[in-house]
Scaffold this motif. Structure first.
Motif, mmCIF file in Angstrom:
data_model
loop_
_atom_site.group_PDB
_atom_site.id
_atom_site.type_symbol
_atom_site.label_atom_id
_atom_site.label_comp_id
_atom_site.label_asym_id
_atom_site.label_seq_id
_atom_site.Cartn_x
_atom_site.Cartn_y
_atom_site.Cartn_z
ATOM 1 N N LYS A 1 -3.532 8.585 5.334
ATOM 2 C CA LYS A 1 -4.279 7.433 4.848
ATOM 3 C C LYS A 1 -3.552 6.744 3.700
ATOM 4 O O LYS A 1 -2.898 7.400 2.894
ATOM 5 N N CYS A 2 -3.699 5.428 3.628
ATOM 6 C CA CYS A 2 -3.059 4.641 2.572
ATOM 7 C C CYS A 2 -4.084 3.797 1.835
ATOM 8 O O CYS A 2 -5.163 3.514 2.361
ATOM 9 N N LYS A 3 -3.738 3.399 0.637
ATOM 10 C CA LYS A 3 -4.588 2.491 -0.135
ATOM 11 C C LYS A 3 -3.704 1.469 -0.839
ATOM 12 O O LYS A 3 -2.531 1.735 -1.132
ATOM 13 N N VAL A 4 -4.284 0.327 -1.105
ATOM 14 C CA VAL A 4 -3.510 -0.756 -1.704
ATOM 15 C C VAL A 4 -3.105 -0.383 -3.135
ATOM 16 O O VAL A 4 -3.875 0.176 -3.899
ATOM 17 N N SER B 1 0.828 -1.202 0.000
ATOM 18 C CA SER B 1 0.000 0.000 0.000
ATOM 19 C C SER B 1 0.864 1.253 0.000
ATOM 20 O O SER B 1 1.997 1.245 0.486
ATOM 21 N N ILE B 2 0.308 2.335 -0.540
ATOM 22 C CA ILE B 2 1.001 3.622 -0.590
ATOM 23 C C ILE B 2 0.044 4.726 -0.158
ATOM 24 O O ILE B 2 -1.172 4.559 -0.198
ATOM 25 N N PHE C 1 0.392 -0.923 8.144
ATOM 26 C CA PHE C 1 1.832 -0.663 8.187
ATOM 27 C C PHE C 1 2.164 0.668 7.505
ATOM 28 O O PHE C 1 2.986 1.446 7.996
ATOM 29 N N CYS C 2 1.523 0.919 6.380
ATOM 30 C CA CYS C 2 1.762 2.160 5.642
ATOM 31 C C CYS C 2 1.316 3.374 6.462
ATOM 32 O O CYS C 2 2.033 4.377 6.551
ATOM 33 N N TYR D 1 4.967 9.701 0.356
ATOM 34 C CA TYR D 1 6.053 8.822 -0.050
ATOM 35 C C TYR D 1 6.129 7.526 0.753
ATOM 36 O O TYR D 1 6.977 6.674 0.493
ATOM 37 N N GLN D 2 5.235 7.359 1.729
ATOM 38 C CA GLN D 2 5.308 6.159 2.557
ATOM 39 C C GLN D 2 4.676 4.959 1.849
ATOM 40 O O GLN D 2 3.826 5.108 0.976
ATOM 41 N N TRP D 3 5.104 3.784 2.276
ATOM 42 C CA TRP D 3 4.457 2.558 1.830
ATOM 43 C C TRP D 3 4.579 1.520 2.942
ATOM 44 O O TRP D 3 5.339 1.680 3.888
#
Length: 216
Positions: free
Chosen positions: A206-209, A153-154, A179-180, A158-160
């Protein structure tokens, strides 16, 4: 995301092999290896800005922007993001904060894009170059070793984060997002207050796959 300022140092297409099934729920664009820096302005840089620009060229990869003020006093960069538009907006805000720019003179001087993308591109998103390397390297090796469902996920910066060896697709996605988002919140805590406020407004926590598949 790499941040850089002049005054004070600041901060797939690869083969996944037959071990993976064809079941892929979502796939963010993977631009692969290599970036190119494109000059966007003919403004003359001061000697300080030139030194900082050399640092930008040597350190960043896509998606990255280098902003300057035409008076030669300020230059900043934001680098390694997953989204080109977010990189541009972040660099402009960072520049305005550093320059205390009341006249809105901060301007883009250069951009780092994937080699496969035109220098005139203004909208692009997918895996950042560093995330792309992780996806086709450490992630896939771990996924093959552990088997089962794996996801990466990102967020908008810039995080993943990734999860491998899960029994269900849902678990893999939820774990990768968790984790992201943990990494994103940790990074946000290090930002200046005004910059963090903007990042939260944009939903960078927030992150998404970006990629999910089952490995057998």
């Amino acid at each position: 995301m790499k941040l850089g300022k002049m005054t004070v140092a600041a901060c797939i297409v690869a083969s996944m092999s037959a071990a993976m099934t064809t079941a892929q729920a979502q796939q963010a664009q993977n631009f692969g290896k290599g970036d190119k820096v494109h000059i966007l302005s003919d403004v003359k840089l001061s000697s300080k800005q030139q030194r900082h620009f050399r640092q930008f060229r040597s350190k960043v990869n896509y998606f990255s922007y280098f902003f300057v003020t035409p008076d030669g006093e300020t230059s900043v960069y934001v680098g390694g993001m997953h989204n080109l538009e977010n990189a541009k907006e972040a660099a402009k805000i960072y520049c305005k904060l550093e320059a205390k720019d009341k006249q809105d003179t901060c301007m883009p001087y250069a951009v780092s894009l994937p080699k496969t993308v035109s220098g005139t591109t203004t909208r692009a998103s997918g895996f950042s170059e560093s995330a792309s390397r992780a996806l086709t390297g450490k992630f896939v090796r771990d996924a093959k070793k552990r088997k089962g469902w794996a996801a990466m996920s990102i967020n908008g910066a810039y995080q993943w984060g990734w999860a491998t060896g899960r029994t269900t697709k849902t678990d893999a996605i939820d774990s990768a997002n968790a984790f992201c988002e943990s990494a994103a919140l940790s990074a946000l805590a290090e930002l200046p207050a005004e910059f963090r406020k903007w990042a939260l407004k944009r939903g960078f926590e927030k992150c998404k796959v970006g990629y999910v598949a089952e490995y057998k």
